[in-house]
Design a protein around this motif. Structure first.
Motif, PDB file in Angstrom:
ATOM      1  N   UNK A  55       6.649   1.675  -3.656  1.00  0.00           N
ATOM      2  CA  UNK A  55       5.547   0.751  -4.164  1.00  0.00           C
ATOM      3  C   UNK A  55       4.718   1.866  -5.231  1.00  0.00           C
ATOM      4  N   UNK A  56       4.414   1.793  -5.681  1.00  0.00           N
ATOM      5  CA  UNK A  56       3.719   2.565  -6.763  1.00  0.00           C
ATOM      6  C   UNK A  56       1.886   2.137  -7.381  1.00  0.00           C
ATOM      7  N   UNK A  57       0.652   2.906  -7.135  1.00  0.00           N
ATOM      8  CA  UNK A  57       0.005   1.675  -7.538  1.00  0.00           C
ATOM      9  C   UNK A  57      -0.769   1.923  -9.011  1.00  0.00           C
ATOM     10  N   UNK A  58      -0.337   3.642  -9.278  1.00  0.00           N
ATOM     11  CA  UNK A  58      -1.156   4.436 -10.277  1.00  0.00           C
ATOM     12  C   UNK A  58       0.089   4.824 -11.548  1.00  0.00           C
ATOM     13  N   UNK A  59      -0.482   4.844 -12.621  1.00  0.00           N
ATOM     14  CA  UNK A  59       0.084   5.726 -13.723  1.00  0.00           C
ATOM     15  C   UNK A  59      -0.556   6.387 -14.442  1.00  0.00           C
ATOM     16  N   UNK A  60      -0.196   7.871 -14.031  1.00  0.00           N
ATOM     17  CA  UNK A  60      -0.535   8.972 -14.742  1.00  0.00           C
ATOM     18  C   UNK A  60      -0.507   9.484 -15.573  1.00  0.00           C
ATOM     19  N   UNK A  61      -0.646   9.501 -17.476  1.00  0.00           N
ATOM     20  CA  UNK A  61       0.094  10.079 -17.830  1.00  0.00           C
ATOM     21  C   UNK A  61      -0.850  11.354 -18.704  1.00  0.00           C
ATOM     22  N   UNK A  62       0.116  12.852 -18.739  1.00  0.00           N
ATOM     23  CA  UNK A  62      -1.230  13.596 -19.245  1.00  0.00           C
ATOM     24  C   UNK A  62      -0.349  14.469 -20.377  1.00  0.00           C
ATOM     25  N   UNK A  63      -0.712  14.413 -21.499  1.00  0.00           N
ATOM     26  CA  UNK A  63      -0.015  15.619 -22.843  1.00  0.00           C
ATOM     27  C   UNK A  63       0.847  16.819 -22.195  1.00  0.00           C
ATOM     28  N   UNK A  64       1.123  16.888 -22.690  1.00  0.00           N
ATOM     29  CA  UNK A  64       2.035  18.453 -22.769  1.00  0.00           C
ATOM     30  C   UNK A  64       1.706  19.227 -23.797  1.00  0.00           C
ATOM     31  N   UNK A  65       1.196  20.577 -23.057  1.00  0.00           N
ATOM     32  CA  UNK A  65       0.106  21.311 -24.379  1.00  0.00           C
ATOM     33  C   UNK A  65      -0.496  20.840 -24.897  1.00  0.00           C
ATOM     34  N   UNK A  66      -1.161  19.543 -25.520  1.00  0.00           N
ATOM     35  CA  UNK A  66      -1.844  19.101 -26.257  1.00  0.00           C
ATOM     36  C   UNK A  66      -2.000  19.182 -27.767  1.00  0.00           C
ATOM     37  N   UNK A  67      -3.453  20.388 -27.417  1.00  0.00           N
ATOM     38  CA  UNK A  67      -3.296  20.812 -29.152  1.00  0.00           C
ATOM     39  C   UNK A  67      -2.281  21.577 -29.870  1.00  0.00           C
ATOM     40  N   UNK A  68      -1.446  22.108 -29.331  1.00  0.00           N
ATOM     41  CA  UNK A  68      -0.345  22.964 -30.049  1.00  0.00           C
ATOM     42  C   UNK A  68       0.878  21.543 -29.882  1.00  0.00           C
ATOM     43  N   UNK A  69       1.090  20.927 -29.506  1.00  0.00           N
ATOM     44  CA  UNK A  69       2.076  19.387 -29.678  1.00  0.00           C
ATOM     45  C   UNK A  69       1.069  19.076 -30.923  1.00  0.00           C
ATOM     46  N   UNK A  70       0.369  18.895 -30.997  1.00  0.00           N
ATOM     47  CA  UNK A  70      -0.913  18.049 -32.167  1.00  0.00           C
ATOM     48  C   UNK A  70      -0.180  18.311 -32.907  1.00  0.00           C
ATOM     49  N   UNK A  71      -0.093  20.484 -33.464  1.00  0.00           N
ATOM     50  CA  UNK A  71      -0.364  21.025 -34.289  1.00  0.00           C
ATOM     51  C   UNK A  71       1.434  21.593 -35.132  1.00  0.00           C
ATOM     52  N   UNK A  72       1.857  20.867 -33.877  1.00  0.00           N
ATOM     53  CA  UNK A  72       3.132  20.840 -34.235  1.00  0.00           C
ATOM     54  C   UNK A  72       3.727  19.326 -34.929  1.00  0.00           C
ATOM     55  N   UNK A  73       3.227  18.599 -34.505  1.00  0.00           N
ATOM     56  CA  UNK A  73       3.606  17.063 -34.514  1.00  0.00           C
ATOM     57  C   UNK A  73       3.260  17.569 -36.564  1.00  0.00           C
ATOM     58  N   UNK A  74       1.237  17.842 -36.782  1.00  0.00           N
ATOM     59  CA  UNK A  74       1.070  17.783 -37.723  1.00  0.00           C
ATOM     60  C   UNK A  74       1.707  18.973 -38.904  1.00  0.00           C
ATOM     61  N   UNK A  75       2.995  19.807 -38.525  1.00  0.00           N
ATOM     62  CA  UNK A  75       3.212  20.713 -39.631  1.00  0.00           C
ATOM     63  C   UNK A  75       4.241  21.374 -38.591  1.00  0.00           C
ATOM     64  N   UNK A  76       5.861  19.900 -39.532  1.00  0.00           N
ATOM     65  CA  UNK A  76       7.202  20.518 -38.484  1.00  0.00           C
ATOM     66  C   UNK A  76       8.071  21.674 -39.000  1.00  0.00           C
ATOM     67  N   UNK A  77       7.520  22.509 -39.656  1.00  0.00           N
ATOM     68  CA  UNK A  77       7.251  24.449 -39.666  1.00  0.00           C
ATOM     69  C   UNK A  77       7.352  24.183 -38.747  1.00  0.00           C
ATOM     70  N   UNK A  78       6.444  24.161 -37.791  1.00  0.00           N
ATOM     71  CA  UNK A  78       5.901  25.134 -36.036  1.00  0.00           C
ATOM     72  C   UNK A  78       6.655  24.392 -35.020  1.00  0.00           C
ATOM     73  N   UNK A  79       7.697  22.895 -35.097  1.00  0.00           N
ATOM     74  CA  UNK A  79       8.076  22.577 -33.768  1.00  0.00           C
ATOM     75  C   UNK A  79       9.376  23.849 -33.912  1.00  0.00           C
ATOM     76  N   UNK A  80       9.293  24.275 -32.187  1.00  0.00           N
ATOM     77  CA  UNK A  80      10.236  24.637 -31.652  1.00  0.00           C
ATOM     78  C   UNK A  80      10.026  26.112 -31.337  1.00  0.00           C
ATOM     79  N   UNK A  81       9.079  26.005 -32.349  1.00  0.00           N
ATOM     80  CA  UNK A  81       8.397  28.304 -32.346  1.00  0.00           C
ATOM     81  C   UNK A  81       7.057  28.383 -31.398  1.00  0.00           C
ATOM     82  N   UNK A  82       7.069  29.699 -31.044  1.00  0.00           N
ATOM     83  CA  UNK A  82       6.422  29.777 -29.894  1.00  0.00           C
ATOM     84  C   UNK A  82       4.591  29.636 -30.821  1.00  0.00           C
ATOM     85  N   UNK A  83       4.118  29.089 -30.667  1.00  0.00           N
ATOM     86  CA  UNK A  83       2.543  29.479 -31.046  1.00  0.00           C
ATOM     87  C   UNK A  83       1.426  29.256 -30.070  1.00  0.00           C
ATOM     88  N   UNK A  84       0.516  29.651 -30.922  1.00  0.00           N
ATOM     89  CA  UNK A  84      -1.043  29.242 -29.657  1.00  0.00           C
ATOM     90  C   UNK A  84      -2.049  29.399 -30.900  1.00  0.00           C
TER      91      UNK A  84
END
Ligand SMILES: [Mg+2]
Length: 405
Positions: free
Chosen positions: A1-30
């Motif tokens: 039994x579990x009572x809570x579900x916690x969601x944490x986005x991975x590398x959030x800001x960087x992931x937003x950028x990779x989502x917005x610009x497919x050219x950045x996907x799979x690349x090391x970005x900061x």
């Protein structure tokens, strides 16, 4: 039994950028605040993390550690936009109990959802829905646990893209692989204080009794950690410190008029009141704001006897909204509730009845079970299909909360 579900986005800001610009996907970005070697990285993609680049790494150093590192200037409006959308998508799968920061949300599990297999299935559904509706680059780690603290710790155990759980029966052993500083809220200072007492491992920390923990923290916080780490189901201390609930909405072109804006405000208030009751709070103060296309803003604030009654708050809203200017075209509206007190400490006032309060709670339960807006106020009936939820975060997240490590 579990009572809570916690969601944490991975590398959030960087992931937003990779989502917005497919050219950045799979690349090391900061993600960086400005293009200068002297500044520090705000976020690093997992590809960059593989080279040791972290939140806080100086850009000059990061370039040396990771040849080919792509620097991307931060765009907070974009991250906020994805944040609102993420809340909508998650809330459509499972009601969000609390937005903890720009990239973390928490849901309370009820009924059959508490069964581990069901909760795991729900976690996979949330991930799949996020991939479909938000974007493939925005992955999350999901943690399941007997309370919010342990659910968050579970989420931290597998990054990126994990689903991890801690069941009460697995305690304390399941935590032994962690360090005391892996507990949210234990920073370098507390870690040092623990070390001074000879406590450097999780096993040592978890062998202490409640009195010892309280002594170590020199406050009741130690006792709370003791109980939470044992898997007790009460809510973490921060829960009662919630300062406000706010919702805002950018009006689509066809709704940029006085009447439509008023209806949207009522819908936002209905949502805010639902969250208020779910948190078992009462509110004493409401703020309503309308921003116009011409850049001006109208705002009013009203205080009242503590309540969680939607219809009472709506009547306050309607009355005050009559003073809102009608000439300018509204573009954005928002509602916020403040000054919370716990519902258990509440005394009924002349203006409300206990019956009415439990009535709204029943409506909340029906809507939780059968879907949003199954039951709603008649005045909003025609407008429900266009309802969208926007939960603004009520404080600026700390930098370390934005890190994924
Ligand atoms: Mg994160």
């Amino acid at each position: 039994m579990v009572d809570w579900l916690y969601i944490d986005f991975n590398s959030y800001f960087a992931s937003c950028e990779q989502q917005d610009n497919p050219k950045l996907r799979g690349k090391p970005i900061a993600v960086v605040p400005m293009m200068a070697d002297s500044t520090s990285c705000l976020a690093a993609s997992y590809e960059a993390k593989a080279f040791g680049v972290r939140t806080g790494t100086k850009v000059g150093e990061a370039k040396k550690m990771c040849p080919g590192l792509v620097l991307v200037p931060s765009r907070h409006a974009t991250y906020t936009r994805y944040h609102h959308r993420a809340i909508e998508v998650i809330d459509s799968c499972l009601p969000i109990h609390r937005v903890c920061s720009i990239d973390e949300m928490c849901c309370e599990l009820t009924g059959s959802h508490k069964r581990l297999e069901v909760a795991q299935e729900q976690s996979r559904k949330i991930k799949q829905t996020l991939a479909e509706k938000l974007g493939v680059s925005l992955t999350v780690s999901i943690g399941l646990g007997p309370n919010m603290l342990l659910a968050k710790m579970a989420a931290d155990m597998q990054k990126p893209n994990g689903v991890t759980w801690i069941e009460k029966e697995e305690l304390p052993q399941k935590l032994f692989s962690l360090r005391p500083r892996d507990i949210p809220g234990i920073g370098p200072k507390m870690e040092w204080r623990l070390a001074q007492q000879g406590i450097t491992t999780m096993e040592q920390l978890l062998s202490l009794n409640e009195r010892q923990m309280r002594g170590l923290w020199k406050s009741i916080v130690g006792a709370r950690y003791f109980r939470l780490l044992k898997g007790e189901s009460f809510r973490p201390v921060a829960e009662t410190e919630q300062k406000s609930i706010s919702h805002e909405h950018v009006l689509p072109p066809q709704e940029r008029d006085y009447t439509s804006a008023g209806i949207i405000l009522q819908k936002l208030l209905v949502k805010a009141a639902q969250r208020l009751r779910r948190g078992q709070w009462m509110t004493k103060r409401m703020q309503v704001s309308v921003r116009f296309i011409n850049g001006t803003k109208w705002k009013f604030e009203i205080s009242f006897h503590e309540t969680q009654d939607t219809s009472l708050m709506i009547s306050h809203l309607i009355k005050s909204y009559k003073n809102c200017p009608r000439q300018a075209r509204p573009i954005k509206v928002g509602v916020a509730l403040f000054d919370f007190s716990s519902e258990s400490a509440h005394q009924l006032s002349f203006f409300e009845s206990e019956k009415k309060n439990s009535f709204f709670k029943i409506i909340d339960q029906i809507n939780d079970k059968y879907g949003k807006d199954t039951v709603h106020l008649a005045s909003l009936h025609e407008h429900i299909s266009s309802a969208r939820t926007h939960i603004a975060f009520s404080r600026i997240p700390e930098l370390d909360e934005l890190d994924d490590n």
